[in-house]
Write a protein that holds these residues in place. Sequence first.
Motif, PDB file in Angstrom:
ATOM      1  N   ALA A  82       0.833  -1.205   0.000  1.00 37.32           N
ATOM      2  CA  ALA A  82       0.000   0.000   0.000  1.00 37.32           C
ATOM      3  C   ALA A  82       0.868   1.256   0.000  1.00 37.32           C
ATOM      4  O   ALA A  82       0.581   2.220  -0.729  1.00 37.32           O
ATOM      5  CB  ALA A  82      -0.949  -0.012   1.200  1.00 37.32           C
ATOM      6  N   ALA A  85       2.471   1.567  -3.381  1.00 41.60           N
ATOM      7  CA  ALA A  85       1.462   1.909  -4.389  1.00 41.60           C
ATOM      8  C   ALA A  85       1.300   3.419  -4.482  1.00 41.60           C
ATOM      9  O   ALA A  85       1.186   3.975  -5.585  1.00 41.60           O
ATOM     10  CB  ALA A  85       0.135   1.249  -4.038  1.00 41.60           C
ATOM     11  N   SER A 135      -5.800   0.582  -3.305  1.00 39.96           N
ATOM     12  CA  SER A 135      -4.492   1.233  -3.142  1.00 39.96           C
ATOM     13  C   SER A 135      -4.501   2.733  -3.457  1.00 39.96           C
ATOM     14  O   SER A 135      -3.450   3.368  -3.456  1.00 39.96           O
ATOM     15  CB  SER A 135      -3.446   0.528  -4.012  1.00 39.96           C
ATOM     16  OG  SER A 135      -3.739   0.671  -5.391  1.00 39.96           O
ATOM     17  N   SER A 140      -6.522   2.471   1.767  1.00 44.95           N
ATOM     18  CA  SER A 140      -6.233   1.092   2.187  1.00 44.95           C
ATOM     19  C   SER A 140      -6.565   0.811   3.653  1.00 44.95           C
ATOM     20  O   SER A 140      -6.830  -0.329   4.014  1.00 44.95           O
ATOM     21  CB  SER A 140      -4.782   0.715   1.888  1.00 44.95           C
ATOM     22  OG  SER A 140      -3.899   1.469   2.684  1.00 44.95           O
TER      23      SER A 140
END
Length: 151
Positions: A82, A85, A135, A140
């Motif tokens: 995450a 991302a 994401s 998240s």
Amino acid sequence: MNVRKTLFALALLGAAGVAQAAPNCTVKIKGGDNMQFDLKTATVSAACKSISFELQHTGKLPVAAMGHNIVLTETANAADVAKDAVKAGAAAGYVPAGDARVLVATKMIGGGETASASLPGSKLKAGGDYTFFCSFPGHSALMRGKLVVTP
């Protein structure tokens, strides 16, 4: 008479095998402008040749303001993926390119859109610990769930 009973019993056993439900190979998730997935837990079978993730964005906001996707990782990797991302940025759909920790990811979508992605069932192990999440930056923590893989 015993032959008839035996044949009837065998027929019932055969029918019971046919009546068993097919394994679940598709996960359908909805997410909207409230930053919530409608599922917290999904179950699939490791016996599936292919496992599909289908996302429906039920909101109205555009992808730049309230984009959603589904990213699947082993739970141990979810927080780091995450973070990475967000670093990958919007141009990459907030999914790190070529990251082996990402088992599957849908594209980022906005209100009213749908997306899907699949992975081979052999990539998941029954009893494994998997997490799916959105994401998009800041999502998240709220938009996440557990994937249960059965034999």
